[in-house]
Design a protein around this motif. Sequence first.
Motif, short mmCIF file in Angstrom:
data_model
loop_
_atom_site.label_atom_id
_atom_site.label_comp_id
_atom_site.label_asym_id
_atom_site.label_seq_id
_atom_site.Cartn_x
_atom_site.Cartn_y
_atom_site.Cartn_z
N TYR A 15 0.85 -1.19 0.00
CA TYR A 15 0.00 0.00 0.00
C TYR A 15 0.89 1.24 0.00
CZ TYR A 15 -3.74 -3.21 1.34
OH TYR A 15 -4.64 -4.25 1.37
N TYR A 16 0.60 2.17 -0.91
CA TYR A 16 1.32 3.44 -0.99
C TYR A 16 0.38 4.52 -0.47
CZ TYR A 16 4.45 0.72 -3.92
OH TYR A 16 5.32 -0.24 -4.39
N VAL A 17 0.74 5.12 0.64
CA VAL A 17 -0.17 5.99 1.37
C VAL A 17 0.37 7.42 1.45
CG1 VAL A 17 -1.24 6.38 3.63
CG2 VAL A 17 -1.03 4.06 2.75
N TYR A 18 -0.54 8.38 1.21
CA TYR A 18 -0.22 9.78 1.48
C TYR A 18 -0.69 10.10 2.89
CZ TYR A 18 -0.91 14.80 1.86
OH TYR A 18 -0.88 16.09 2.32
N THR A 19 0.13 10.80 3.67
CA THR A 19 -0.29 11.21 5.01
C THR A 19 0.38 12.51 5.40
OG1 THR A 19 -0.49 10.51 7.33
CG2 THR A 19 1.53 9.86 6.20
N HIS A 20 -0.37 13.34 6.11
CA HIS A 20 0.22 14.56 6.67
C HIS A 20 -0.53 14.93 7.95
CE1 HIS A 20 2.66 18.18 6.67
NE2 HIS A 20 1.60 18.80 7.13
#
Length: 509
Positions: free
Chosen positions: A245-250
């Motif tokens: 899984y390739y996840v964007y997070t901020h």
Amino acid sequence: MEDIKDSNENSCTKNILVILGFSCVISMIVLIAVGISQNKPLPQNVKYGIVLDAGSSHTSLYIYSWPSEKENDTGIVQQIEECQVAGPGISKYAHKLQEIGDYLAECMERTRYVIPVSKHHETPIYLGATAGMRLLRMESEQLADRVIGAVIRTLSTYPFNFQGATIITGQEEGAYGWITINYLLGSFFQNSGWLSGISEKMNHEKTFGALDLGGASTQITFVPENHTTESPENSLQFRLYGKDYYVYTHSFLCYGKDQALWQKLAKDIQVSSGRSLRDPCFHTGYKKVVNVSDLYKTPCTKKFKKTLPFDEFQIQGTGNYEQCQQSILELFNTGDCPYSQCAFNGIYLPPIQGNFGAFSAFYFVMNFFNLTSEKVSQEEAIRKIRNFCSQPWNEVSSSFPGIKEKYLSEYCFSGTYILSLLLHGYHFTSKSWENIHFMGKIEKSSAGWTLGYMLNLTNMIPAEQPFTAPLYHSTYIFLMVLFSLILVSGIIATLFICKKSSYFWREMV
């Protein structure tokens, strides 16, 4: 001679009958004993784990359990207990460290009762501190270390297997929250019986995004449509249950609802006249005195710090949704963006896509407004919060007598802030609003980062051999058939001998 012969035959018959009877009794005993021992319930080999979520405004303790024989090398972890620690977040104890022991005592004693005594020594316990402690560390690393040190000393006195207390990063908080809701919604599994209660609408090929709102920070995490990212520092890769899984997070520090309110007040007091601040985010008729020293105590308001000619000022509510929103939007810098698309403050945000689970304060605030139903439109949410903000304070306070004044007085701001953050900060539209699902609990487990944290930790715990029946299945079947045959044969032989003996005595007569 015939009498002697008859006597011998009679004696022999009796001996045979005794032997057969004894064999039948033994066979029945063996059958009953084997059946009971093989089919009695096996003891459950359950393991437990404890995670404390030390947030900015409060601390929560969660107890999880899972079978030691794990599925797919990851324990099926379930929440079995939740305890809210009375009092503020642990960062508020920076100058009263000696009180931390009493602060945690009630929930820790409750944990002793919930988890069996025989499991205490092997039950891991962890504490993760979030944005409140991240802010304290920005203010004074020494103070933050002292608080964590006091927590470590306190938790080490309990009979559990203490593993550590740390300040987790905003990225970790977002990632663990994403893991939690997708685990509970069944995104990582297919056709798992233990997830039979999950909605049939769930598409297992897709994951949910995660929206988390606390008192001091807010996190957004999701799998973008395109795996490539313009901002590598906001990208994470996971391998869960055999899939990547390739996840964007901020994590936006200082943009939790409590710190956002402090920012807004610090900004607005700069342009106010005198000691009075007319604030549209509070109800008409509401008044509250604020100390200037409290206003500038947090690192989040440093950029608005200004020498004021007074030590305190008074908030006077005017109750206007549109004006409140306009004041909030001034906190979001949407002008400068070094990427193709930004959320705010120059932070990269890929195009929003898919379903999102919104939890923590997102859920609690929207639940107050009865806006957690999936049928509620964006327009209805705006209308309901606008109407609430326009109500006079005396009507609001009399309508909700059971809610503390601090929380009730801030719902107008909190509701308006959530709408502003979602629509203008994260750029949800009226169409994508339908993909936001406000979640409190899923499958009896609280939505939040702690379960994802526990899942990660249980992956490191080796699976144990499950308890098994005392006999192999083939051996059990063999013994049951053998002694059943012996029993049946004995009964048939006994009946045959008895019948023959009866016939012999009738002939003699």
